[in-house]
Design an enzyme around this catalytic site. Structure first.
Site, PDB file in Angstrom:
ATOM      1  N   HIS A 196     -66.192 -25.083  37.005  1.00 55.77           N
ATOM      2  CA  HIS A 196     -65.899 -23.837  37.731  1.00 55.77           C
ATOM      3  C   HIS A 196     -64.545 -24.035  38.408  1.00 55.77           C
ATOM      4  O   HIS A 196     -64.425 -24.758  39.394  1.00 55.77           O
ATOM      5  CB  HIS A 196     -67.006 -23.583  38.760  1.00 55.77           C
ATOM      6  CG  HIS A 196     -66.774 -22.365  39.610  1.00 55.77           C
ATOM      7  ND1 HIS A 196     -67.515 -21.209  39.495  1.00 55.77           N
ATOM      8  CD2 HIS A 196     -65.878 -22.125  40.584  1.00 55.77           C
ATOM      9  CE1 HIS A 196     -67.074 -20.320  40.352  1.00 55.77           C
ATOM     10  NE2 HIS A 196     -66.080 -20.843  41.035  1.00 55.77           N
ATOM     11  N   LEU A 197     -63.503 -23.427  37.821  1.00 52.30           N
ATOM     12  CA  LEU A 197     -62.147 -23.672  38.298  1.00 52.30           C
ATOM     13  C   LEU A 197     -61.541 -22.379  38.838  1.00 52.30           C
ATOM     14  O   LEU A 197     -60.906 -21.610  38.111  1.00 52.30           O
ATOM     15  CB  LEU A 197     -61.281 -24.241  37.160  1.00 52.30           C
ATOM     16  CG  LEU A 197     -61.890 -25.451  36.426  1.00 52.30           C
ATOM     17  CD1 LEU A 197     -61.071 -25.827  35.215  1.00 52.30           C
ATOM     18  CD2 LEU A 197     -62.019 -26.643  37.376  1.00 52.30           C
ATOM     19  N   GLY A 198     -61.796 -22.124  40.099  1.00 55.74           N
ATOM     20  CA  GLY A 198     -61.216 -20.957  40.758  1.00 55.74           C
ATOM     21  C   GLY A 198     -60.337 -21.467  41.873  1.00 55.74           C
ATOM     22  O   GLY A 198     -59.770 -22.560  41.775  1.00 55.74           O
ATOM     23  N   ASN A 222     -59.016 -17.914  32.623  1.00 54.12           N
ATOM     24  CA  ASN A 222     -57.757 -17.232  32.272  1.00 54.12           C
ATOM     25  C   ASN A 222     -56.591 -18.118  31.876  1.00 54.12           C
ATOM     26  O   ASN A 222     -55.637 -17.629  31.280  1.00 54.12           O
ATOM     27  CB  ASN A 222     -57.316 -16.360  33.455  1.00 54.12           C
ATOM     28  CG  ASN A 222     -58.288 -15.246  33.722  1.00 54.12           C
ATOM     29  OD1 ASN A 222     -58.585 -14.468  32.820  1.00 54.12           O
ATOM     30  ND2 ASN A 222     -58.831 -15.198  34.920  1.00 54.12           N
ATOM     31  N   GLY A 267     -61.721 -18.062  37.906  1.00 53.52           N
ATOM     32  CA  GLY A 267     -60.350 -17.550  37.755  1.00 53.52           C
ATOM     33  C   GLY A 267     -59.456 -18.352  36.818  1.00 53.52           C
ATOM     34  O   GLY A 267     -58.970 -17.832  35.804  1.00 53.52           O
ATOM     35  N   GLU A 288     -71.128 -14.045  39.606  1.00 55.34           N
ATOM     36  CA  GLU A 288     -72.045 -14.452  40.664  1.00 55.34           C
ATOM     37  C   GLU A 288     -72.823 -13.267  41.224  1.00 55.34           C
ATOM     38  O   GLU A 288     -73.985 -13.400  41.579  1.00 55.34           O
ATOM     39  CB  GLU A 288     -71.270 -15.196  41.765  1.00 55.34           C
ATOM     40  CG  GLU A 288     -70.864 -16.588  41.294  1.00 55.34           C
ATOM     41  CD  GLU A 288     -69.964 -17.324  42.259  1.00 55.34           C
ATOM     42  OE1 GLU A 288     -68.748 -17.070  42.197  1.00 55.34           O
ATOM     43  OE2 GLU A 288     -70.460 -18.128  43.051  1.00 55.34           O
ATOM     44  N   ARG A 345     -57.537 -27.389  48.793  1.00 56.96           N
ATOM     45  CA  ARG A 345     -58.306 -28.564  49.238  1.00 56.96           C
ATOM     46  C   ARG A 345     -57.897 -29.805  48.450  1.00 56.96           C
ATOM     47  O   ARG A 345     -57.638 -29.725  47.245  1.00 56.96           O
ATOM     48  CB  ARG A 345     -59.811 -28.343  49.050  1.00 56.96           C
ATOM     49  CG  ARG A 345     -60.368 -27.207  49.856  1.00 56.96           C
ATOM     50  CD  ARG A 345     -61.904 -27.219  49.794  1.00 56.96           C
ATOM     51  NE  ARG A 345     -62.444 -26.002  50.338  1.00 56.96           N
ATOM     52  CZ  ARG A 345     -63.136 -25.105  49.632  1.00 56.96           C
ATOM     53  NH1 ARG A 345     -63.411 -25.310  48.359  1.00 56.96           N
ATOM     54  NH2 ARG A 345     -63.586 -24.014  50.215  1.00 56.96           N
ATOM     55  N   ASN A 405     -72.073 -10.065  49.967  1.00 57.83           N
ATOM     56  CA  ASN A 405     -71.459 -11.379  50.182  1.00 57.83           C
ATOM     57  C   ASN A 405     -70.631 -11.267  51.468  1.00 57.83           C
ATOM     58  O   ASN A 405     -69.516 -10.758  51.462  1.00 57.83           O
ATOM     59  CB  ASN A 405     -70.587 -11.728  48.972  1.00 57.83           C
ATOM     60  CG  ASN A 405     -69.952 -13.103  49.094  1.00 57.83           C
ATOM     61  OD1 ASN A 405     -69.989 -13.727  50.154  1.00 57.83           O
ATOM     62  ND2 ASN A 405     -69.366 -13.574  48.001  1.00 57.83           N
ATOM     63  N   LYS A 454     -68.184  -8.254  50.763  1.00 57.94           N
ATOM     64  CA  LYS A 454     -68.109  -7.700  49.407  1.00 57.94           C
ATOM     65  C   LYS A 454     -69.479  -7.152  49.048  1.00 57.94           C
ATOM     66  O   LYS A 454     -70.485  -7.709  49.481  1.00 57.94           O
ATOM     67  CB  LYS A 454     -67.767  -8.802  48.401  1.00 57.94           C
ATOM     68  CG  LYS A 454     -66.381  -9.360  48.549  1.00 57.94           C
ATOM     69  CD  LYS A 454     -66.110 -10.349  47.420  1.00 57.94           C
ATOM     70  CE  LYS A 454     -64.986 -11.281  47.799  1.00 57.94           C
ATOM     71  NZ  LYS A 454     -65.027 -12.574  47.193  1.00 57.94           N
ATOM     72  N   HIS A 492     -71.185 -23.747  44.610  1.00 58.71           N
ATOM     73  CA  HIS A 492     -70.989 -22.907  43.410  1.00 58.71           C
ATOM     74  C   HIS A 492     -72.237 -22.910  42.513  1.00 58.71           C
ATOM     75  O   HIS A 492     -72.143 -22.661  41.307  1.00 58.71           O
ATOM     76  CB  HIS A 492     -69.796 -23.390  42.540  1.00 58.71           C
ATOM     77  CG  HIS A 492     -68.457 -23.260  43.174  1.00 58.71           C
ATOM     78  ND1 HIS A 492     -67.491 -24.254  43.062  1.00 58.71           N
ATOM     79  CD2 HIS A 492     -67.901 -22.293  43.910  1.00 58.71           C
ATOM     80  CE1 HIS A 492     -66.407 -23.874  43.712  1.00 58.71           C
ATOM     81  NE2 HIS A 492     -66.624 -22.689  44.233  1.00 58.71           N
ATOM     82  N   ARG A 519     -75.516 -13.638  49.214  1.00 53.78           N
ATOM     83  CA  ARG A 519     -74.975 -14.940  48.879  1.00 53.78           C
ATOM     84  C   ARG A 519     -74.983 -15.791  50.145  1.00 53.78           C
ATOM     85  O   ARG A 519     -74.423 -15.392  51.170  1.00 53.78           O
ATOM     86  CB  ARG A 519     -73.547 -14.807  48.366  1.00 53.78           C
ATOM     87  CG  ARG A 519     -73.024 -16.152  47.951  1.00 53.78           C
ATOM     88  CD  ARG A 519     -71.543 -16.212  47.869  1.00 53.78           C
ATOM     89  NE  ARG A 519     -71.158 -17.574  47.544  1.00 53.78           N
ATOM     90  CZ  ARG A 519     -69.968 -18.070  47.765  1.00 53.78           C
ATOM     91  NH1 ARG A 519     -69.048 -17.323  48.310  1.00 53.78           N
ATOM     92  NH2 ARG A 519     -69.705 -19.309  47.441  1.00 53.78           N
TER      93      ARG A 519
HETATM   94  P1  AMP Z   1     -61.486 -17.295  41.731  1.00 52.55           P
HETATM   95  O1  AMP Z   1     -61.611 -18.133  42.967  1.00 52.55           O
HETATM   96  O2  AMP Z   1     -62.520 -17.615  40.697  1.00 52.55           O
HETATM   97  O3  AMP Z   1     -61.362 -15.824  42.002  1.00 52.55           O
HETATM   98  O4  AMP Z   1     -60.092 -17.727  41.072  1.00 52.55           O
HETATM   99  C1  AMP Z   1     -58.866 -17.392  41.644  1.00 52.55           C
HETATM  100  C2  AMP Z   1     -57.799 -18.318  41.140  1.00 52.55           C
HETATM  101  O5  AMP Z   1     -57.805 -18.334  39.696  1.00 52.55           O
HETATM  102  C3  AMP Z   1     -56.392 -17.916  41.507  1.00 52.55           C
HETATM  103  O6  AMP Z   1     -56.028 -18.372  42.766  1.00 52.55           O
HETATM  104  C4  AMP Z   1     -55.582 -18.587  40.419  1.00 52.55           C
HETATM  105  O7  AMP Z   1     -55.280 -19.905  40.811  1.00 52.55           O
HETATM  106  C5  AMP Z   1     -56.506 -18.658  39.234  1.00 52.55           C
HETATM  107  N1  AMP Z   1     -56.120 -17.716  38.161  1.00 52.55           N
HETATM  108  C6  AMP Z   1     -56.525 -16.445  37.989  1.00 52.55           C
HETATM  109  N2  AMP Z   1     -55.937 -15.908  36.872  1.00 52.55           N
HETATM  110  C7  AMP Z   1     -55.164 -16.870  36.338  1.00 52.55           C
HETATM  111  C8  AMP Z   1     -54.308 -16.968  35.189  1.00 52.55           C
HETATM  112  N3  AMP Z   1     -54.122 -15.944  34.365  1.00 52.55           N
HETATM  113  N4  AMP Z   1     -53.667 -18.128  34.987  1.00 52.55           N
HETATM  114  C9  AMP Z   1     -53.818 -19.162  35.808  1.00 52.55           C
HETATM  115  N5  AMP Z   1     -54.620 -19.153  36.886  1.00 52.55           N
HETATM  116  C10 AMP Z   1     -55.286 -18.033  37.157  1.00 52.55           C
END
Ligand code: AMP
Length: 401
Positions: free
Chosen positions: A209-211, A337, A333, A387, A242, A7, A14, A181, A92
């Site tokens: 998908h909430l990252g 979590n 993320g 992914e 964003r 990636n 990565k 995504h 990717r």
């Molecule tokens: P990702 O882009 O999928 O790696 O997600 C990263 C994002 O997930 C971080 O910037 C956080 O906003 C969120 N995140 C990860 N762990 C937690 C957690 N335990 N509680 C709340 N948000 C989390």
């Protein structure tokens, strides 16, 4: 069959090496970061438990793939005897435009498609291509497979991908919703259906998908029907930095009243907005914002409320477009979590068939799991996305493994 997943981003590469025939075991994984900036370093770990982190002399993607390859065959910490054991490299790639609807073997034609999409994905596609060209040079003879973020969404019908702007902007300039995504939405929707024991073809699923970046997809019968990101990843729900959806006229208005240029507004909406802009504590990480809200910071509490509300709104809209819903999936993320976020999103949704089981929602786990009650009409699930593994699986499939 040993597959290397690459990636390549703007300042990082990565990588993960999988043995697909040994239960898809991760042989080694790591990343090189701060490429082209001071302090370039590499993190590396392997299945035997070796771990390292330290400076490396890497100036571009080619150097990066070279250093990674050397590490993989290193007599002490390497995991393969020779690079010829690697049977394929999966890359990717963010944007494939309209011409790519599935993972493909990289050919000159595929590379030119990738280049055609530079203008729509200037921050990713050029680096993704550099990763492919680096692999071609360093891993001579190893076939490369491109796995595109946009490909899963190629099944969207015109009613969901066309914008309400003059048709020529689509027919001539290809301006439309593409969605992103896709590898993650495809992976988690398939995994949710398998976990539920029903064929994806029979299901209506929404994947959230909430990252740091975030998108919601309506999956009908195993195919993407609609998704919240658009021509670029800026559209849709509120994200880490964003803005997500706004009235397009806001752009012209702030350009006028603040005297900002196009680049400034692009930067403002992509890098300074979302949770970062709303919460105002200098962090886009939901963990920091949740902690500040718990300590009484009202702006942070408000940012979390807006963030969750937008997701709820998309879920409602997609339930209408799918004509119902069997499974809602939280992933990435924050989705995997944050039990607080999941509870906030589903607040007041009982009337639409969602019954969250509080105890199950509060369990911290890295396993796929159901967090709704047994009598909830809609099943709510947490499905950890992967992914890298999805790219390795697609790569093996394309190469006939
Ligand atoms: P990702 O882009 O999928 O790696 O997600 C990263 C994002 O997930 C971080 O910037 C956080 O906003 C969120 N995140 C990860 N762990 C937690 C957690 N335990 N509680 C709340 N948000 C989390």
């Amino acid at each position: 069959m040993i597959i290397l997943v690459i990636n390549a981003g703007s300042s990082s590469v990565k990588f993960t090496l999988f043995d697909m025939l040994d239960n898809k075991k991760v042989l080694a994984t790591g990343l090189i970061e701060r490429i082209g900036i001071d302090g370039t370093s590499m993190k590396y770990s392997n299945w035997k438990g070796d771990k390292s982190q330290g400076p490396v002399d890497v100036k571009n993607a080619k150097d990066a793939v070279k250093v990674i390859s050397e590490r993989l065959v290193d007599p002490k910490t390497g995991v393969v005897g020779s690079l010829s054991e690697i049977k394929g490299a999966g890359h990717r790639i963010v944007h494939g435009g309209e011409k790519v609807n599935k993972p493909v073997l990289v050919t000159d034609e595929v590379k030119s498609i990738l280049k055609d999409c530079f203008s729509m994905s200037p921050l990713h596609n050029p680096h993704n291509l550099a990763g492919i060209e680096a692999a071609e040079e360093v891993l001579k003879g190893v076939p490369n497979v491109g796995v595109f973020d946009t490909a899963f969404h190629s099944t969207m019908p015109p009613r969901t991908f066309l914008y309400g702007i003059p048709y020529e902007l689509y027919s001539e300039d290809k301006i439309r919703r593409y969605g992103f995504h896709g590898t993650s939405h495809a992976y988690v929707s398939k995994a949710a259906a398998a976990f539920d024991g029903r064929p994806p073809e029979s299901l209506k699923i929404i994947t959230a998908h909430l990252g740091n970046g975030a998108s919601i997809t309506a999956v009908k019968g195993g195919r993407s029907y609609d998704t919240s990101m658009g021509l670029t990843p800026l559209e849709g729900v509120i994200m880490g930095t964003r803005s997500g959806d706004i009235d397009p006229a806001v752009i012209f208005h702030i350009m006028k009243i603040k005297g900002l240029g196009y680049q400034d507004v692009d930067n403002l909406l992509n890098k300074k907005s979302g949770v970062l802009g709303l919460a105002g504590i200098g962090s886009s990480d939901l963990r920091d914002v949740e902690e500040a809200a718990n300590k009484g910071n009202e702006k942070c509490a408000q940012a979390l409320d807006i963030y969750a509300y937008r997701i709820r709104k998309y879920i409602g809209a997609y339930m209408a477009s799918l004509g119902g819903l069997d499974i809602l999936v939280f992933t990435a993320g924050a989705g995997e979590n944050s039990s607080t976020l999941r509870a906030n999103v589903l607040e007041g949704m009982e009337g639409l068939g969602f019954k969250l089981d509080k105890a199950k929602n509060d369990v911290r786990s890295s396993d796929i799991r159901v967090i709704s009650t047994d009598d909830s009409k809609v099943k709510v699930m947490v499905v950890p996305t992967n992914e890298e593994l999805a790219i390795a699986e697609f790569t093996a499939e394309v190469l006939g493994g």
